[in-house]
Design an enzyme around this catalytic site. Structure first.
Site, mmCIF file in Angstrom:
data_model
loop_
_atom_site.group_PDB
_atom_site.id
_atom_site.type_symbol
_atom_site.label_atom_id
_atom_site.label_comp_id
_atom_site.label_asym_id
_atom_site.label_seq_id
_atom_site.Cartn_x
_atom_site.Cartn_y
_atom_site.Cartn_z
ATOM 1 N N GLU A 38 0.996 -1.400 0.041
ATOM 2 C CA GLU A 38 0.176 0.113 -0.075
ATOM 3 C C GLU A 38 0.856 1.310 0.016
ATOM 4 O O GLU A 38 0.511 2.511 -0.617
ATOM 5 C CB GLU A 38 -0.801 -0.061 1.240
ATOM 6 C CG GLU A 38 -2.110 -0.897 1.111
ATOM 7 C CD GLU A 38 -3.117 -0.756 0.006
ATOM 8 O OE1 GLU A 38 -2.956 0.396 -0.678
ATOM 9 O OE2 GLU A 38 -3.939 -1.804 -0.291
ATOM 10 N N GLY A 82 10.624 6.924 -6.176
ATOM 11 C CA GLY A 82 10.411 8.244 -5.718
ATOM 12 C C GLY A 82 9.713 8.530 -4.322
ATOM 13 O O GLY A 82 9.340 7.533 -3.879
ATOM 14 N N TYR A 121 -6.340 6.691 4.573
ATOM 15 C CA TYR A 121 -6.419 5.626 3.635
ATOM 16 C C TYR A 121 -5.921 4.036 3.905
ATOM 17 O O TYR A 121 -6.173 3.205 3.952
ATOM 18 C CB TYR A 121 -6.060 6.134 2.165
ATOM 19 C CG TYR A 121 -5.850 4.682 1.145
ATOM 20 C CD1 TYR A 121 -7.001 4.192 0.507
ATOM 21 C CD2 TYR A 121 -4.684 4.439 0.657
ATOM 22 C CE1 TYR A 121 -6.926 2.986 -0.022
ATOM 23 C CE2 TYR A 121 -4.526 3.107 0.121
ATOM 24 C CZ TYR A 121 -5.619 2.563 -0.437
ATOM 25 O OH TYR A 121 -5.333 1.309 -1.168
ATOM 26 N N ASP A 139 -9.560 5.806 -1.960
ATOM 27 C CA ASP A 139 -8.532 6.399 -2.625
ATOM 28 C C ASP A 139 -9.222 7.012 -3.973
ATOM 29 O O ASP A 139 -10.251 7.431 -3.893
ATOM 30 C CB ASP A 139 -7.378 5.397 -3.235
ATOM 31 C CG ASP A 139 -8.007 4.342 -4.146
ATOM 32 O OD1 ASP A 139 -9.399 4.404 -4.275
ATOM 33 O OD2 ASP A 139 -7.321 3.472 -4.768
#
Length: 349
Positions: A38, A82, A121, A139
């Site tokens: 996740e 990233g 979330y 989401d």
């Protein structure tokens, strides 16, 4: 409204059971696996995550290993994904789990959301998928699916819209099978209820309940007001290569974008080739320049900023500049974590 949405539960779960993708983190209900996946999936496409996930889990198979791994090795494993604070927060949370929860993942939404890097979330996803706690995991896919089902014209980028949709889902989320329900909503958004006005409504299991479909509004919903324009910044980047083949890198400061990672020497603004030698001498007192070659331009986009980068390969005779770390290309590939923004130029050397 509750009664209308309740009708989607059974067809949605049936569709998910038959159509869900086989993904490495879905092999079991291991909360650690779900957590890692996740966090990786934030801001990153599923297809791009798969190989990173497999490599990460091979090297860091448990909370205990994550808590104790060297940060530079952790960032190297994360390289290319990233948003590197995600990896740092994983380790912070792992250390806290070791200290406060005897190394076992907390098993409730209320506890999970207190961990570094875990927001509403992610806490909802872990709690519902791993422990079947009936909590929401909202989401962008879920916002889109529900907005279309109820034909909402509220801006999905606004916090109050998310709260409204969360309230609607909380009223219908199954007390059992909550994890599958949340995953089914997300999967439907990924595979069928697509963004940009191009949903595949004819194969949607919920089309008979979807107001946006019935009213021909799928190209207008969800409503997303334009975000603020990104700030643009020009940079000139130097690949300094010594006569022994070593490349100069340096560590970024511990604040701002990509904090604490390694980077190629660079300066603000675009500099022409005729000015490069002058800039290098003035900035780092580099005197032994032998050859300069322009490598081209490259644009790298972050969430709030764009880097417009201009690269030069600069061959130098010596490795005199002590503020740099001079490393081999092999070390650069295997040891030191460097953002993709800079690696684009290294590939050209």
């Amino acid at each position: 409204m509750k009664e209308d949405l309740e009708k989607v539960i059974e067809p949605l779960l049936n569709w998910y059971e038959k159509n869900k993708r086989i993904l490495p983190w879905r092999k079991n209900k291991n909360p650690y696996s779900i957590w890692i996946s996740e966090i990786m999936l934030q801001q990153t496409r599923i297809e791009a995550v798969k190989e990173y996930y497999k490599r990460f889990m091979k090297e860091i198979p448990s909370i205990q290993v994550l808590a104790n791994i060297d940060e530079e090795k952790l960032l190297k494993l994360w390289e290319g994904l990233g948003y590197y604070n995600r990896a740092r927060n994983l380790q912070k949370a792992a250390k806290l789990i070791e200290k406060e929860y005897q190394g076992k993942m907390p098993d409730s939404y209320k506890e999970l959301i207190t961990l570094p890097g875990i927001g509403e979330y992610t806490a909802g996803a872990i709690a519902s998928i791993a422990y079947d706690e009936p909590v929401t995991a909202i989401d962008g896919n879920v916002l889109r699916v529900i907005s279309r089902l109820v034909a909402s014209t509220k801006d999905v980028l606004l916090p109050e819209t998310k709260k409204d949709i969360q309230s609607k889902i909380e009223k219908i989320i199954p007390k059992k099978n909550a994890g599958n329900f949340n995953e089914a909503l997300m999967e439907l958004g990924e595979l069928v209820c697509l963004p940009n006005g191009e949903p595949e409504c004819q194969r949607c299991p919920l089309k008979q309940y979807c107001k946006a479909y019935k009213e021909n509004l799928t190209d207008k919903i969800p409503v997303r007001e334009k975000k603020l324009k990104r700030k643009k910044e020009e940079k000139t980047v130097f690949i300094l290569i010594s006569s022994s083949g070593k490349i100069a890198i340096k560590k970024r400061e511990q604040n701002g974008v990509l904090k604490g990672m390694y980077e190629l020497p660079n300066v603000i603004n675009k500099w022409r080739e005729t000015k490069v030698e002058e800039v290098l001498k003035e900035k780092w007192n580099i005197q032994s320049i032998q050859q300069i070659e322009f490598l081209g331009e490259y644009k790298h986009i972050f969430t709030h900023i764009e880097w417009h980068m201009y690269g030069y390969e600069v061959k130098v005779r010596t490795e005199d500049e002590k503020s740099f770390l001079w490393v081999s290309k092999e070390e650069l590939e295997t040891v030191y974590a460097m953002p993709t923004a800079f690696k684009q130029f290294i590939r050209k050397v």
